[in-house]
Design a protein around this motif. Structure first.
Motif, PDB file in Angstrom:
ATOM      1  N   VAL A 139       1.104   0.789   7.111  1.00 18.32           N
ATOM      2  CA  VAL A 139       2.516   1.175   7.135  1.00 18.32           C
ATOM      3  C   VAL A 139       3.229   0.661   5.888  1.00 18.32           C
ATOM      4  O   VAL A 139       4.447   0.453   5.892  1.00 18.32           O
ATOM      5  CB  VAL A 139       3.221   0.687   8.429  1.00 18.32           C
ATOM      6  CG1 VAL A 139       2.696   1.444   9.621  1.00 18.32           C
ATOM      7  CG2 VAL A 139       3.029  -0.807   8.629  1.00 18.32           C
ATOM      8  N   SER A 140       2.465   0.486   4.814  1.00 22.55           N
ATOM      9  CA  SER A 140       3.044   0.114   3.525  1.00 22.55           C
ATOM     10  C   SER A 140       3.568   1.357   2.817  1.00 22.55           C
ATOM     11  O   SER A 140       3.388   2.491   3.278  1.00 22.55           O
ATOM     12  CB  SER A 140       1.985  -0.550   2.648  1.00 22.55           C
ATOM     13  OG  SER A 140       1.060   0.420   2.175  1.00 22.55           O
ATOM     14  N   ASN A 141       4.166   1.137   1.662  1.00 26.87           N
ATOM     15  CA  ASN A 141       4.590   2.242   0.792  1.00 26.87           C
ATOM     16  C   ASN A 141       3.667   2.353  -0.413  1.00 26.87           C
ATOM     17  O   ASN A 141       4.073   2.819  -1.478  1.00 26.87           O
ATOM     18  CB  ASN A 141       6.035   2.031   0.329  1.00 26.87           C
ATOM     19  CG  ASN A 141       6.204   0.792  -0.559  1.00 26.87           C
ATOM     20  OD1 ASN A 141       5.462  -0.184  -0.417  1.00 26.87           O
ATOM     21  ND2 ASN A 141       7.179   0.823  -1.452  1.00 26.87           N
ATOM     22  N   LEU A 142       2.407   1.955  -0.246  1.00 29.58           N
ATOM     23  CA  LEU A 142       1.470   1.845  -1.358  1.00 29.58           C
ATOM     24  C   LEU A 142       0.346   2.872  -1.259  1.00 29.58           C
ATOM     25  O   LEU A 142      -0.159   3.166  -0.167  1.00 29.58           O
ATOM     26  CB  LEU A 142       0.858   0.444  -1.380  1.00 29.58           C
ATOM     27  CG  LEU A 142       1.857  -0.715  -1.438  1.00 29.58           C
ATOM     28  CD1 LEU A 142       1.133  -2.044  -1.300  1.00 29.58           C
ATOM     29  CD2 LEU A 142       2.661  -0.661  -2.727  1.00 29.58           C
ATOM     30  N   ASP A 143      -0.078   3.387  -2.418  1.00 31.05           N
ATOM     31  CA  ASP A 143      -1.239   4.270  -2.449  1.00 31.05           C
ATOM     32  C   ASP A 143      -2.520   3.430  -2.524  1.00 31.05           C
ATOM     33  O   ASP A 143      -2.465   2.190  -2.475  1.00 31.05           O
ATOM     34  CB  ASP A 143      -1.135   5.268  -3.608  1.00 31.05           C
ATOM     35  CG  ASP A 143      -1.161   4.612  -4.987  1.00 31.05           C
ATOM     36  OD1 ASP A 143      -1.618   3.455  -5.114  1.00 31.05           O
ATOM     37  OD2 ASP A 143      -0.721   5.268  -5.961  1.00 31.05           O
ATOM     38  N   LYS A 144      -3.665   4.086  -2.628  1.00 31.19           N
ATOM     39  CA  LYS A 144      -4.933   3.356  -2.584  1.00 31.19           C
ATOM     40  C   LYS A 144      -5.122   2.440  -3.785  1.00 31.19           C
ATOM     41  O   LYS A 144      -5.998   1.563  -3.768  1.00 31.19           O
ATOM     42  CB  LYS A 144      -6.100   4.333  -2.473  1.00 31.19           C
ATOM     43  CG  LYS A 144      -6.297   5.247  -3.668  1.00 31.19           C
ATOM     44  CD  LYS A 144      -7.501   6.147  -3.449  1.00 31.19           C
ATOM     45  CE  LYS A 144      -7.740   7.065  -4.643  1.00 31.19           C
ATOM     46  NZ  LYS A 144      -8.914   7.933  -4.441  1.00 31.19           N
ATOM     47  N   ASP A 145      -4.315   2.613  -4.831  1.00 35.27           N
ATOM     48  CA  ASP A 145      -4.354   1.722  -5.996  1.00 35.27           C
ATOM     49  C   ASP A 145      -3.300   0.625  -5.910  1.00 35.27           C
ATOM     50  O   ASP A 145      -3.028  -0.063  -6.893  1.00 35.27           O
ATOM     51  CB  ASP A 145      -4.152   2.536  -7.281  1.00 35.27           C
ATOM     52  CG  ASP A 145      -5.247   3.571  -7.492  1.00 35.27           C
ATOM     53  OD1 ASP A 145      -6.428   3.233  -7.261  1.00 35.27           O
ATOM     54  OD2 ASP A 145      -4.917   4.714  -7.855  1.00 35.27           O
ATOM     55  N   ASN A 146      -2.693   0.483  -4.721  1.00 34.48           N
ATOM     56  CA  ASN A 146      -1.659  -0.539  -4.468  1.00 34.48           C
ATOM     57  C   ASN A 146      -0.409  -0.336  -5.318  1.00 34.48           C
ATOM     58  O   ASN A 146       0.290  -1.298  -5.665  1.00 34.48           O
ATOM     59  CB  ASN A 146      -2.224  -1.949  -4.671  1.00 34.48           C
ATOM     60  CG  ASN A 146      -3.248  -2.305  -3.618  1.00 34.48           C
ATOM     61  OD1 ASN A 146      -3.018  -2.094  -2.432  1.00 34.48           O
ATOM     62  ND2 ASN A 146      -4.379  -2.840  -4.050  1.00 34.48           N
ATOM     63  N   THR A 147      -0.108   0.907  -5.628  1.00 30.77           N
ATOM     64  CA  THR A 147       1.085   1.276  -6.388  1.00 30.77           C
ATOM     65  C   THR A 147       2.079   1.955  -5.455  1.00 30.77           C
ATOM     66  O   THR A 147       1.693   2.821  -4.665  1.00 30.77           O
ATOM     67  CB  THR A 147       0.726   2.232  -7.538  1.00 30.77           C
ATOM     68  OG1 THR A 147      -0.226   1.594  -8.387  1.00 30.77           O
ATOM     69  CG2 THR A 147       1.953   2.611  -8.342  1.00 30.77           C
TER      70      THR A 147
END
Length: 297
Positions: A88-96
């Motif tokens: 439930v983060s706002n991050l893509d698979k590259d943690n961006t």
């Protein structure tokens, strides 16, 4: 150390001392935590410096988990976490952080509406456990509403009206409320409405609660406009200040809540800042209609 819980909300929510989530739960600790959930519905564990494996082990020490499959717009190739976690983060698979107009981010903005996790699934979730890994500079609080107190505060006529009521829940409904219509045919089929009882009876305490959510977009046997107006009024009633606990996150917090007895919502935060929140989920016991039937008999 003995498990101790003190109330921190106006009418519910408790903060737990005496539990180190880095270590395996003892049977006595598990019993105390379940009893705390029955009473407080939301439990806060502060200063938990844990990794994903420890969070998962803690969750599994309390029951069977629900896998996070098909409930967001992330494709399997885009998963940042294993399906034992709901990302439930706002991050893509590259943690961006997602771009502001990314459809995956826009879909997730629906979490800012009052809801109950997985009410859009045939078997909805029992407990959710959310761990704060990284936080934005401001905002991003989570608010919880006590649906037991909300039920108790209804007048007798409304209690009679909602008893036996069945609603249709779907993420299609909740996303329409925020103006999100960008769904593929496959996603619309995946998010097909399911039926849930409006009133739930807790299996241990016997206490009744409203089972509401922004995912609820229809009432069986009611015209849609009338149903949605009634549901809106009920949510407004259930989220009055006296029924709400606002959690202001600190790094390392783990917050656990009972989806059968509460609603919750996330609050806005800067779109360009990471908010890394990892949720494990305990599976529910079965479709709510079956639970209601069993309670009657």
């Amino acid at each position: 150390m003995t498990v101790a819980i003190r109330q921190i909300g106006l009418c519910f929510a408790g903060e737990v001392d005496g539990v180190d989530i880095r270590r395996p739960l003892t049977s006595d600790e598990a019993v105390a935590i379940h009893a705390g959930m029955d009473r407080y519905a939301v439990l806060v564990f502060r200063n938990q410096d844990i990794d994903d494996a420890q969070q998962l082990a803690f969750t599994q020490g309390l029951g069977d988990i629900e896998h996070a499959i098909g409930s967001s717009l992330r494709a399997p190739s885009e998963y940042r976490l294993p399906t034992t976690f709901a990302d439930v983060s706002n991050l893509d698979k590259d943690n961006t952080p997602y771009a502001r107009d990314d459809r995956r981010r826009l879909f997730a903005i629906g979490n800012r509406l009052w809801h109950s996790d997985s009410s859009f699934k045939v078997t909805p979730a029992k407990y959710s456990l959310l761990h704060a890994v990284s936080l934005p500079s401001k905002g991003g609080d989570t608010q919880f509403a006590d649906m037991r107190a909300a039920y108790d505060a209804l007048d007798e006529e409304t209690k009679d009206l909602v008893e036996g009521m069945v609603c249709e829940h779907s993420q299609i409904y909740s996303r329409q409320l925020i103006g999100f219509f960008d769904l593929t045919d496959e996603e619309r089929e995946r998010f097909a409405p399911v039926r849930q009882c409006m009133v739930r009876v807790h299996p241990v305490t016997g206490r009744k609660s409203l089972y509401l959510s922004s995912h609820a977009g229809g009432i069986v046997g009611w015209p849609v406009p009338e149903a949605r107006g009634f549901l809106r009024d009920l949510i407004e009633h259930a989220t009055q200040r006296e029924f709400v606990y606002t959690h202001k996150w600190r790094l390392g917090d783990l917050v656990m809540w009972d989806n059968r007895q509460t609603m919750h919502r996330a609050r806005p935060f800067p779109a360009n800042e990471p908010r890394d929140m990892r949720r494990t989920t305990l599976a529910g016991d079965g479709p709510t209609a079956e639970q209601a039937s069993a309670a009657v008999h």
